[in-house]
Enzyme design. Structure first.
Site, PDB file in Angstrom:
ATOM      1  N   TYR A   1       7.282  -0.790  12.238  1.00 34.61           N
ATOM      2  CA  TYR A   1       6.104  -0.791  11.370  1.00 34.61           C
ATOM      3  C   TYR A   1       5.148  -1.915  11.758  1.00 34.61           C
ATOM      4  CZ  TYR A   1       3.330  -0.195   7.153  1.00 34.61           C
ATOM      5  OH  TYR A   1       2.302   0.050   6.276  1.00 34.61           O
TER       6      TYR A   1
ATOM      7  N   HIS B   1       8.317  -8.088   6.657  1.00 31.76           N
ATOM      8  CA  HIS B   1       9.226  -7.169   7.324  1.00 31.76           C
ATOM      9  C   HIS B   1       9.557  -7.676   8.714  1.00 31.76           C
ATOM     10  CE1 HIS B   1       8.441  -4.499   4.022  1.00 31.76           C
ATOM     11  NE2 HIS B   1       7.157  -4.527   4.281  1.00 31.76           N
TER      12      HIS B   1
ATOM     13  N   GLU C   1       0.824  -1.209   0.000  1.00 32.21           N
ATOM     14  CA  GLU C   1       0.000   0.000   0.000  1.00 32.21           C
ATOM     15  C   GLU C   1       0.859   1.262   0.000  1.00 32.21           C
ATOM     16  OE1 GLU C   1      -3.454   0.384  -0.280  1.00 32.21           O
ATOM     17  OE2 GLU C   1      -3.195  -1.701  -0.862  1.00 32.21           O
TER      18      GLU C   1
ATOM     19  N   ARG D   1       2.424  -3.234  10.125  1.00 32.50           N
ATOM     20  CA  ARG D   1       1.797  -4.135   9.152  1.00 32.50           C
ATOM     21  C   ARG D   1       2.871  -5.067   8.620  1.00 32.50           C
ATOM     22  NH1 ARG D   1      -0.918   0.791   8.080  1.00 32.50           N
ATOM     23  NH2 ARG D   1      -3.133   0.629   8.606  1.00 32.50           N
TER      24      ARG D   1
END
Length: 879
Positions: free
Chosen positions: A295, A342, A86, A297
């Site tokens: 992060y 990630h 995204e 997500r």
């Protein structure tokens, strides 16, 4: 000047501080463009060409103009949006928009960082890259798929399934999970079973031992199936003396769970903090933008090497050496797409115990402890199993206990679970040896019943979706919210219940689009999308394969007559809508006329069950009321002895109700949902409302109890007090009524029109200086700084509103200017309110509302109807 683009203003402020004067950082406020919500935005016949439109709201247009103006004077454009698909898509949209506006700087670079810290940001700026075309292609494929699925299927639903709204590629499958669980619960038949437990004491310590072998036979869970068998076993245990035959002690080791992924964070926050998935992600987003966590997500469970070192150092400072394993723990991810896997969610600084405030602080504490525990030593436990037998050896008791010898990671964190088994309740056992004969204090025989599978909570639904590979963790929160917004499901006690509309939609999709709501098809599609983002597949080929099968199927269903669709669903849902009657009679026989056959019908307000003898027979039953339970329209409940009139139970647009008499003089009352049984006696009680409780001892005015728009209540002299249930309307006495009214008056400052208590209090508004508060309002919750009131959007929970969001909402409202139309419209309402109607409204428990001015509403509607057209003219399109 170097222009940096990020998603949010909070992120922009933080990063601008790190980069210095040569940089200007602007926020895009998320996506700046999307596919227009109309046919033709994706054109399969033109190689899946897409049209993009800039969001038409004022804030977005103003921000786009600011970005375009800044880009025209910038030497370099740095796209620093989030490090996932995204984020890549947002950067691509910004670049394409600037290219179309002829404002794109020569030098365009992309940077990503996993945490908003000075080190992470400055390191990222030293290692720019080009935009990742594979991730962009995956975004385009996913967006086109969702568009084609929704915009092709929704018209089919509108024409063939009355009352249906729309369907989505992932949420339809998530809805199927909830509906299937509902079916399992409905088809479940409870089985009775009994347990026999001896209450024993050894050296002053009491413990329980369960009967596991009786009369030489091992007992499974359902072995003692009735009271007679249980009493026989209980008597045998009472009559016997038990001696310890075996004491088995086993050492156990428990290893810590890995740090959080998006999915496991949502699950654990739901279990331990009671957060919804969307609320968890909002709090995590704020923590990330404040630089407190990495992060949020992610599918990855690994931690960066430097973070592991920092974590191990923090463990040694807090605990002695036994709590730190010799080697660092390394976890591997199960995510198939390496580009999106990630680092796990973790604190950016392991010396920072606290971050944020309120719910954000609670979530940070959870993330911090989970990450720290993941690098700690295993816990050492000892499980003891004691077996006791009677002298004959035919009866056997068993007791189990668990002792933590070394807590290890449990000193910091223990993972929650959705459900626990019956046998998991293990307490401490006394020191016990072979040959001991503990004293028997008593024996209990307890009745149990097998339980159906539990309805999904958010945590268990997210877990199940992840297990099946449906959707992606970053989309779970929005998927679940969509199901709730469309009214397909409802939440009760944090569990999902399928609504009638959701059940009917799922049945339609299973019957006519079975392949596209199949779990393996949806999971397989996710794998293909992962192949696109990994550069292993071509995105247009994926779309062509989908469209080649989906379009003919939707065309075929569209050609069917609505009656043909209804007949097919009637057959498909036969077992649910018309379950077999216990007496063997035909479940489809109309209970009113005794001749016609019941079948599924489609109506203006959705599906219902009707009689084939219509219009001679007017029997109706709601779709969600299977079986002949007397819930149909025009079903007689009996005769009112006071008036001699018939009492009928009917089903209207707003649900079931009762009616006494016919025509204009008929008396009606809605049927509350909290009544477990409903008969003529209850019907007459409801029709008799309002009930007079008695005269107030101080004012001498009458206290009444009734049911209004907002539920059961007490009324006295223009003041009101809520009641907790329908039964309270008929059972609350004078003393209780006076107390409840006094408590309500105290809460409201002594009057029904007193100021409402704030849902949440925030800081001062930076411009006006007024304290910002979230308040409940007549037309919904709003935020105010004392001068300006701004409505809170439906997708934001009032209690979750952040200070930054409050400022933005108030500023946006100020920018719109004062609204004079509403004030002008209110004046006639005060003049023309009929006294009789106002008094009637008061008696019904709601505030008096004048109804005559409502006739003027069409004129207001015409004005309102012009707004979208005006907005359309100013909407900008790109490409």
């Amino acid at each position: 000047m170097q222009l940096v683009i990020v998603e949010s203003p909070a992120k922009a402020k933080t990063i601008e501080k790190y980069l210095g004067k040569d940089y200007r950082v602007l926020a895009s406020y998320g996506h700046i463009r999307d596919l227009p919500p109309k046919d033709g935005s994706v054109r399969p016949d033109e190689a899946f060409a897409m049209d993009w439109e800039v969001y038409a709201d004022k804030r977005n247009k103003d921000q786009v103009k600011a970005i375009v103006d800044a880009a025209k004077t910038a030497d370099r454009l740095i796209l620093a949006t989030d490090p996932d698909r995204e984020g890549e898509a947002i950067s691509w949209h910004v670049r394409e928009l600037l290219k179309n506006r002829k404002a794109l700087p020569k030098d365009v670079e992309r940077v990503t960082f996993n945490a908003i810290t000075k080190q992470a940001v400055t390191d990222a700026m030293k290692a720019p890259r080009a935009l990742d075309t594979d991730l962009i292609d995956a975004y385009l494929a996913r967006r086109a798929l969702d568009y084609l699925f929704g915009f092709t299927l929704s018209p089919v639903l509108w024409r063939k399934l009355p009352g249906a709204k729309s369907a989505g590629r992932v949420q339809s499958v998530a809805l199927r999970l909830i509906v299937e669980r509902e079916r399992e619960i409905e088809s479940f038949r409870a089985q009775e079973y009994w347990s026999v437990v001896a209450k024993l004491v050894q050296d002053g310590t009491a413990f329980d031992a369960r009967l596991v072998t009786f009369d030489g036979k091992k007992l499974d869970k359902l072995a003692l199936g009735d009271k007679g068998a249980a009493d026989t076993a209980k008597a045998a245990v009472e009559a016997s003396r038990f001696t310890v035959e075996e004491v088995e002690t086993k050492p156990l080791k428990r290893n810590p769970a890995p740090p959080f992924t998006t999915s496991t964070l949502q699950q654990e926050a739901a279990r331990k903090l009671g957060f919804s998935a969307s609320h968890t992600m909002r709090c995590a987003q704020n923590l990330y933008e404040a630089g407190a966590i990495t992060y949020m997500r992610t599918d990855g469970v690994q931690m960066d090497g430097s973070a592991i070192s920092a974590c191990r150092k923090a463990i040694t400072e807090r605990f002695d050496g036994h709590f730190l394993p010799e080697k660092p723990r390394h976890y591997t991810t199960k995510a198939k797409n390496a580009q999106e896997a990630h680092e796990a969610i973790r604190p950016t600084d392991f010396t920072r115990d606290h971050a944020g405030s309120g719910d954000e602080a609670r979530l940070y504490d959870l993330i911090f402890k989970r990450a720290m525990a993941s690098q700690m030593a295993a816990a050492s436990l000892e499980r003891t199993t004691v077996t006791l037998r009677d002298p004959t050896g035919r009866h056997e008791l068993r007791a189990t206990g668990q002792v933590v010898k070394f807590s290890g990671f449990l000193a910091v964190y223990e993972e929650g679970r959705d459900q626990k088994d019956d046998d998991e309740a293990e307490g401490l056992l006394p020191l016990i040896r072979k040959g001991d004969s503990p004293h028997k204090q008593g024996v209990d025989a307890t009745q149990h019943f097998t339980q159906p599978p539990p309805r999904f909570a958010e945590a268990s639904l997210v877990k199940r979706m992840e297990e099946l590979g449906i959707g992606r963790p970053s989309t779970y929160a929005s998927t679940i919210q969509t199901l709730r917004d469309r009214g397909y499901v409802r939440m009760e006690k944090n569990r999902f219940f399928a609504e009638d509309s959701g059940r009917l939609l799922t049945a339609f999709l299973e019957r006519f689009f079975e392949r596209y709501v199949a779990f393996d098809f949806t999971a397989g599609m996710e794998d293909e999308l992962d192949d696109v983002s990994g550069g292993r597949a071509e995105w247009k080929a994926l779309l062509e394969a989908f469209w080649r099968d989906f379009k003919p199927k939707s065309d075929e269903v569209m050609e069917r007559q609505p009656s043909e669709v209804t007949e097919a669903l009637d057959e498909f849902l036969d077992a649910y809508l018309f379950p077999a009657n216990a007496d063997g009679t035909d479940p489809r026989l109309c209970p009113k006329c005794g001749k016609g056959r019941l079948a599924l019908r489609g109506g203006r307000f959705g599906a219902f069950i009707g009689c084939s003898a219509y219009p001679e027979c007017t029997f109706r039953r709601k779709f969600g009321q299977p079986g002949d339970d007397g819930a149909g329209d025009d079903v007689s409940m009996g005769i009112d002895p006071a008036t001699g009139l018939e009492v009928e139970r009917k089903v209207g647009r707003f649900g079931p109700y009762i009616q006494l008499g016919e025509g204009k003089d008929a008396k009606r009352a809605s049927i509350p949902k909290d009544l477990p049984e409903f008969d003529l006696e209850w019907a007459l009680k409801l029709l008799s409302l309002p009930r007079e409780v008695g005269t107030h001892p101080e004012s001498g005015a009458m206290i009444t109890a009734s049911i209004g728009r907002y539920g059961p209540y007490l009324a006295h002299d223009g003041k009101y007090a809520k009641l907790s249930s329908t039964r309270d309307v008929f059972e609350t006495g004078m003393n209780a009524a006076v107390t409840l009214l006094a408590d309500a008056a105290n809460r409201k400052g002594g009057g029904a029109r007193a100021k409402a208590e704030p849902i949440k209090t925030l800081g001062a508004h930076p411009t006006s200086g007024g304290e910002m508060r979230v308040l409940p309002g007549r037309f919904g919750p709003y935020v105010t700084d004392g001068t300006t009131n701004a409505t809170i959007p439906k997708d934001i929970e009032p209690a979750d509103l952040t200070e930054q969001q409050a400022i933005e909402l108030i500023d946006a409202r100020v920018a719109k200017g004062p609204s004079t139309k509403k004030k002008a419209a209110r004046k006639p309402a005060a003049k023309k309110a009929p006294a009789k109607k106002a008094a009637a409204a008061k008696a019904d428990g709601d505030k008096p509302a004048a109804k005559k001015p409502a006739a003027k509403k069409p004129a207001a509607k015409k004005t309102a109807a012009k707004k979208p057209a005006a907005a359309k003219k100013t909407a900008e399109t790109a490409d």
